[in-house]
Write a protein that holds these residues in place. Sequence first.
Motif, PDB file in Angstrom:
ATOM      1  N   ARG A  75       0.824  -1.205   0.000  1.00  0.00           N
ATOM      2  CA  ARG A  75       0.000   0.000   0.000  1.00  0.00           C
ATOM      3  C   ARG A  75       0.856   1.251   0.000  1.00  0.00           C
ATOM      4  NH1 ARG A  75      -5.582  -0.816   1.951  1.00  0.00           N
ATOM      5  NH2 ARG A  75      -5.880  -3.064   2.062  1.00  0.00           N
ATOM      6  N   SER A  76       0.227   2.321  -0.432  1.00  0.00           N
ATOM      7  CA  SER A  76       0.820   3.654  -0.358  1.00  0.00           C
ATOM      8  C   SER A  76      -0.290   4.628   0.002  1.00  0.00           C
ATOM      9  CB  SER A  76       1.463   4.037  -1.689  1.00  0.00           C
ATOM     10  OG  SER A  76       0.494   4.021  -2.726  1.00  0.00           O
ATOM     11  N   CYS A  77       0.063   5.817   0.413  1.00  0.00           N
ATOM     12  CA  CYS A  77      -0.935   6.807   0.820  1.00  0.00           C
ATOM     13  C   CYS A  77      -1.781   7.221  -0.380  1.00  0.00           C
ATOM     14  CB  CYS A  77      -0.254   8.027   1.426  1.00  0.00           C
ATOM     15  SG  CYS A  77       0.639   7.662   2.951  1.00  0.00           S
ATOM     16  N   THR A  78      -3.078   7.357  -0.160  1.00  0.00           N
ATOM     17  CA  THR A  78      -4.022   7.703  -1.228  1.00  0.00           C
ATOM     18  C   THR A  78      -4.681   9.048  -0.942  1.00  0.00           C
ATOM     19  OG1 THR A  78      -5.753   6.444  -0.100  1.00  0.00           O
ATOM     20  CG2 THR A  78      -4.488   5.292  -1.788  1.00  0.00           C
ATOM     21  N   ASP A  79      -4.984   9.777  -2.025  1.00  0.00           N
ATOM     22  CA  ASP A  79      -5.687  11.073  -1.944  1.00  0.00           C
ATOM     23  C   ASP A  79      -5.022  11.996  -0.930  1.00  0.00           C
ATOM     24  OD1 ASP A  79      -7.836  10.469  -3.828  1.00  0.00           O
ATOM     25  OD2 ASP A  79      -8.537   9.060  -2.310  1.00  0.00           O
ATOM     26  N   ILE A  80      -3.741  12.231  -1.144  1.00  0.00           N
ATOM     27  CA  ILE A  80      -2.954  13.027  -0.191  1.00  0.00           C
ATOM     28  C   ILE A  80      -3.463  14.466  -0.122  1.00  0.00           C
ATOM     29  CG2 ILE A  80      -0.636  13.886   0.341  1.00  0.00           C
ATOM     30  CD1 ILE A  80       0.483  11.418  -1.020  1.00  0.00           C
ATOM     31  N   ILE A  81      -3.924  15.004  -1.261  1.00  0.00           N
ATOM     32  CA  ILE A  81      -4.406  16.395  -1.271  1.00  0.00           C
ATOM     33  C   ILE A  81      -5.595  16.553  -0.325  1.00  0.00           C
ATOM     34  CG2 ILE A  81      -5.452  18.184  -2.702  1.00  0.00           C
ATOM     35  CD1 ILE A  81      -3.808  17.179  -5.034  1.00  0.00           C
ATOM     36  N   CYS A  82      -6.513  15.587  -0.364  1.00  0.00           N
ATOM     37  CA  CYS A  82      -7.676  15.655   0.532  1.00  0.00           C
ATOM     38  C   CYS A  82      -7.257  15.513   1.986  1.00  0.00           C
ATOM     39  CB  CYS A  82      -8.679  14.566   0.162  1.00  0.00           C
ATOM     40  SG  CYS A  82      -9.533  14.864  -1.395  1.00  0.00           S
ATOM     41  N   CYS A  83      -6.230  14.728   2.230  1.00  0.00           N
ATOM     42  CA  CYS A  83      -5.724  14.599   3.601  1.00  0.00           C
ATOM     43  C   CYS A  83      -5.195  15.941   4.097  1.00  0.00           C
ATOM     44  CB  CYS A  83      -4.631  13.535   3.646  1.00  0.00           C
ATOM     45  SG  CYS A  83      -3.930  13.271   5.284  1.00  0.00           S
ATOM     46  N   ILE A  84      -4.435  16.641   3.218  1.00  0.00           N
ATOM     47  CA  ILE A  84      -3.907  17.953   3.596  1.00  0.00           C
ATOM     48  C   ILE A  84      -5.051  18.945   3.822  1.00  0.00           C
ATOM     49  CG2 ILE A  84      -2.504  19.894   2.797  1.00  0.00           C
ATOM     50  CD1 ILE A  84      -0.787  17.863   1.270  1.00  0.00           C
ATOM     51  N   LEU A  85      -6.064  18.894   2.941  1.00  0.00           N
ATOM     52  CA  LEU A  85      -7.222  19.785   3.108  1.00  0.00           C
ATOM     53  C   LEU A  85      -7.933  19.537   4.431  1.00  0.00           C
ATOM     54  CD1 LEU A  85      -8.828  19.836  -0.469  1.00  0.00           C
ATOM     55  CD2 LEU A  85      -7.609  21.685   0.685  1.00  0.00           C
ATOM     56  N   LEU A  86      -8.076  18.263   4.797  1.00  0.00           N
ATOM     57  CA  LEU A  86      -8.737  17.939   6.062  1.00  0.00           C
ATOM     58  C   LEU A  86      -7.948  18.485   7.247  1.00  0.00           C
ATOM     59  CD1 LEU A  86     -10.964  16.447   7.624  1.00  0.00           C
ATOM     60  CD2 LEU A  86      -9.510  14.407   7.570  1.00  0.00           C
ATOM     61  N   VAL A  87      -6.627  18.337   7.210  1.00  0.00           N
ATOM     62  CA  VAL A  87      -5.796  18.844   8.308  1.00  0.00           C
ATOM     63  C   VAL A  87      -5.908  20.369   8.413  1.00  0.00           C
ATOM     64  CG1 VAL A  87      -3.433  19.084   9.141  1.00  0.00           C
ATOM     65  CG2 VAL A  87      -4.202  16.903   8.196  1.00  0.00           C
ATOM     66  N   LEU A  88      -5.857  21.055   7.264  1.00  0.00           N
ATOM     67  CA  LEU A  88      -5.986  22.515   7.273  1.00  0.00           C
ATOM     68  C   LEU A  88      -7.370  22.936   7.758  1.00  0.00           C
ATOM     69  CD1 LEU A  88      -4.192  23.437   3.912  1.00  0.00           C
ATOM     70  CD2 LEU A  88      -3.292  23.631   6.242  1.00  0.00           C
ATOM     71  N   ALA A  89      -8.407  22.205   7.315  1.00  0.00           N
ATOM     72  CA  ALA A  89      -9.768  22.538   7.750  1.00  0.00           C
ATOM     73  C   ALA A  89      -9.927  22.351   9.253  1.00  0.00           C
ATOM     74  CB  ALA A  89     -10.775  21.675   6.990  1.00  0.00           C
ATOM     75  N   ILE A  90      -9.318  21.305   9.807  1.00  0.00           N
ATOM     76  CA  ILE A  90      -9.399  21.074  11.257  1.00  0.00           C
ATOM     77  C   ILE A  90      -8.674  22.183  12.004  1.00  0.00           C
ATOM     78  CG2 ILE A  90      -8.667  19.531  13.108  1.00  0.00           C
ATOM     79  CD1 ILE A  90      -9.182  17.188  11.257  1.00  0.00           C
ATOM     80  N   LEU A  91      -7.506  22.590  11.497  1.00  0.00           N
ATOM     81  CA  LEU A  91      -6.791  23.703  12.131  1.00  0.00           C
ATOM     82  C   LEU A  91      -7.633  24.980  12.086  1.00  0.00           C
ATOM     83  CD1 LEU A  91      -3.150  23.135  10.785  1.00  0.00           C
ATOM     84  CD2 LEU A  91      -4.049  22.627  13.069  1.00  0.00           C
ATOM     85  N   GLY A  92      -8.279  25.238  10.924  1.00  0.00           N
ATOM     86  CA  GLY A  92      -9.176  26.391  10.839  1.00  0.00           C
ATOM     87  C   GLY A  92     -10.356  26.269  11.775  1.00  0.00           C
ATOM     88  N   TYR A  93     -10.845  25.047  11.949  1.00  0.00           N
ATOM     89  CA  TYR A  93     -11.972  24.803  12.859  1.00  0.00           C
ATOM     90  C   TYR A  93     -11.572  25.113  14.293  1.00  0.00           C
ATOM     91  CZ  TYR A  93     -16.324  22.441  14.224  1.00  0.00           C
ATOM     92  OH  TYR A  93     -17.573  22.140  14.693  1.00  0.00           O
ATOM     93  N   ILE A  94     -10.349  24.749  14.653  1.00  0.00           N
ATOM     94  CA  ILE A  94      -9.851  25.056  16.002  1.00  0.00           C
ATOM     95  C   ILE A  94      -9.746  26.568  16.194  1.00  0.00           C
ATOM     96  CG2 ILE A  94      -7.872  24.828  17.536  1.00  0.00           C
ATOM     97  CD1 ILE A  94      -7.353  22.085  16.280  1.00  0.00           C
ATOM     98  N   VAL A  95      -9.265  27.276  15.157  1.00  0.00           N
ATOM     99  CA  VAL A  95      -9.159  28.737  15.238  1.00  0.00           C
ATOM    100  C   VAL A  95     -10.544  29.356  15.394  1.00  0.00           C
ATOM    101  CG1 VAL A  95      -8.512  30.808  13.954  1.00  0.00           C
ATOM    102  CG2 VAL A  95      -7.002  28.811  13.943  1.00  0.00           C
ATOM    103  N   THR A 102      -6.748   1.136  -2.923  1.00  0.00           N
ATOM    104  CA  THR A 102      -6.781   2.111  -4.008  1.00  0.00           C
ATOM    105  C   THR A 102      -7.376   3.423  -3.516  1.00  0.00           C
ATOM    106  OG1 THR A 102      -8.885   1.128  -4.690  1.00  0.00           O
ATOM    107  CG2 THR A 102      -6.916   0.405  -5.841  1.00  0.00           C
ATOM    108  N   ASN A 103      -7.249   4.487  -4.349  1.00  0.00           N
ATOM    109  CA  ASN A 103      -7.801   5.778  -3.956  1.00  0.00           C
ATOM    110  C   ASN A 103      -9.319   5.759  -4.039  1.00  0.00           C
ATOM    111  OD1 ASN A 103      -8.640   6.446  -6.688  1.00  0.00           O
ATOM    112  ND2 ASN A 103      -6.491   6.844  -7.120  1.00  0.00           N
TER     113      ASN A 103
END
Length: 712
Positions: free
Chosen positions: A27-47, A577-578
């Motif tokens: 296996r390898s990491c899938t849909d990395i862009i969405c993972c980054i978006l989720l992390v940024l959205a959570i950080l924004g949610y905390i703010v 798979t993705n």
Amino acid sequence: LLEAKGEGSWWTPQKYDPSFKGPIYDRSCTDIICCILLVLAILGYIVVGCIAWAHGDPRKIIHPTNSQGEFCGQPGTSNEKKPFLFYFNIVKCASPLVLLEFQCPTTQICVSKCPDRYLTYRAAKKGSKEELEYYTQFCVPGFNNLHMSPVDVVKNKECPAMLTPSKPLAHRCLPAISTQKGVVMVGNVTSFSDEQGLKKNVTELVEGTKKVNVVLEARQVAVKIFEDYTASWHWIMLGLVLAMVFSLIFVVLLRFLAGVMIWVMIVLVILVLGYGIVHCYLEYAQLRGQSGSEVSLMELGLQPDFRLYLHLKQTWLAFMIILCIVEVIIILLLIFLRKRILIAIALLKEASRAVGHIMMSLLFPLCTFFLVSLCIAYWASTAVYFLSTSSEAIYKVFNESECAFAGQTCTPQTFNTSEITKQCPQARCLFAFYGGETAYHKFLIAFQFYNLFMFFWLANFVIALGQVTLAGAFASYYWAFKKPEDMPAFPLFSSFGRALRYHTGSLAFGSLILAIIQIIRVILEYLDHRLKGTQERLFLLLLTLSLCLPWAFSCRQEQFIKFLNRNAYIMIAIYGTNFCTSARNAFSLLMRNIIRVAVLDKVTDFLLFLGKLLIVGSVGILAFFFFTRRIQPVQDTAPPLNYYWVPIMTVIVGSYLIAHGFFSVYAMCVDTLFLCFLEDLERNDGSTEKPYFMSTNLKKLLKKTNKGQGDA
């Protein structure tokens, strides 16, 4: 045993290796862009949460506060001896803003007691000194402009236009409403004279009071409900334990009696339909020859009393024909789909074995429930803080003559010592509206929608994580050649770790699609509420059509997306798979086996629905008879309650959630094994190079064998 082909998209069975202990995952990491978006959205949610907590004070929603944001009756303040909140104009509380913001758009002050008479400021000033002193205690603190005309005093919102008889309710002064012979009265009168001397009906006061009572009565009911929970919580827990035991018993019965239970239910359905046909025929024969029964349905037309139709022969004839058609369809389906029904029963039995080998899966929904509860708690607390900030009173500078500071925001506490009064001696700092003019308040509604959107996204993500975890664990059971020897030592924890490590982005992608659909629905409902009764509703209609037209051929688009996501998550758990590839492969695989999918889906849904109905019904009936003291041996054991329906409904809802938790694991197991079964049939042929991984019962049912290796 299983070797990744291409980019980890498919498993290709290889020659059986006795030393193999589980599937190999390349296996390898899938849909990395969405993972980054989720992390940024959570950080924004905390703010966003920190911003809400910094500006808000939830006590403003619970405890009464005046227009300056001061709590009434708070020790150590100037309002310590003024515990009641008085509204200058209770009629304005009829505005929908009361329910949206928990605040009336009128000036509010803290008073020591509520008014007990009808009195206008004009009448008080013309009356005795005692009446004027009585009236001024309901004016803003520090009011001494007795030389001003009544019109100017009321216009500047320094005193209310009039007083009405009121009674304290939850420390708020509300009109003393009473009814005599069905007539609504306030202070023993049905009408009153306002400041201009015009006669008005007391129903205007009642309308404003109703909106305030929505919040206050809810608070009183909440206190009583809390008392009921305090008295009956241990009995509620006992009821939930019973629901858990019944659910476990039903799952065990499914393992050993799945086939018997399904065929018994099918026979019962046929017998019930047969009884309905016989009953309709007997009613039809009994009405033959009776006067008035020959009237046709077209001649009778639409009648409000539907019992009239039961006296017509044509009604029972129509019922009999419909039931006969349904009976014939079911019998034909059983004849032509008997093999697929047998496959469905075999898969249900196999799912029971898989659950039996991974018993921890039955407790895994508790983890999902805990994470979803955290999402709900964060969303609710943030929303409450946002609501409390929207009720802040805004004051502006008012001046009759020209003043450079007119219209600017001011603070009443420091206004008299500010530079404004020196340059504009006649300027006053008066209440303008509730809300705010800062950048924070301007984007407050956007923050609220972002809060709701993130709740949808995170809740769907948590549910998706649970589905992928269970699918990975049950897939490891199916693809183990020797069951359970070739399964991983801890299949559930291994699957959970793989899901978080490699597929967080794919889960974020699938949950994001569902969250977007849900937030669009909320936005449309919000616009409908805001534009209700206005000409802009035509624009809303066009907007709704433009957004929903692409989904016109799918009335249950959200359910379809959930179904597609669920199967995509299973493919992610199996092949790594993705999201898009998994969704496409799952959908294509299901469409190639549409009849098998329909049969298995309906058989499983019906069986699980029956299980939920039995568990919830049995526990709910026991709770009803216990809390209503109808069980004689334990009649005195039941606690005294304000609302006996509180523990009963709690037990029923809790029993449903427990049963749903057990059966959701079972349903996920069936769906996972079903997709694995379809893949097994399409990719393997029973040869030495491509052996079948299905159970012995399924191979016997399909007349399949593994050549040269024997069956596991």
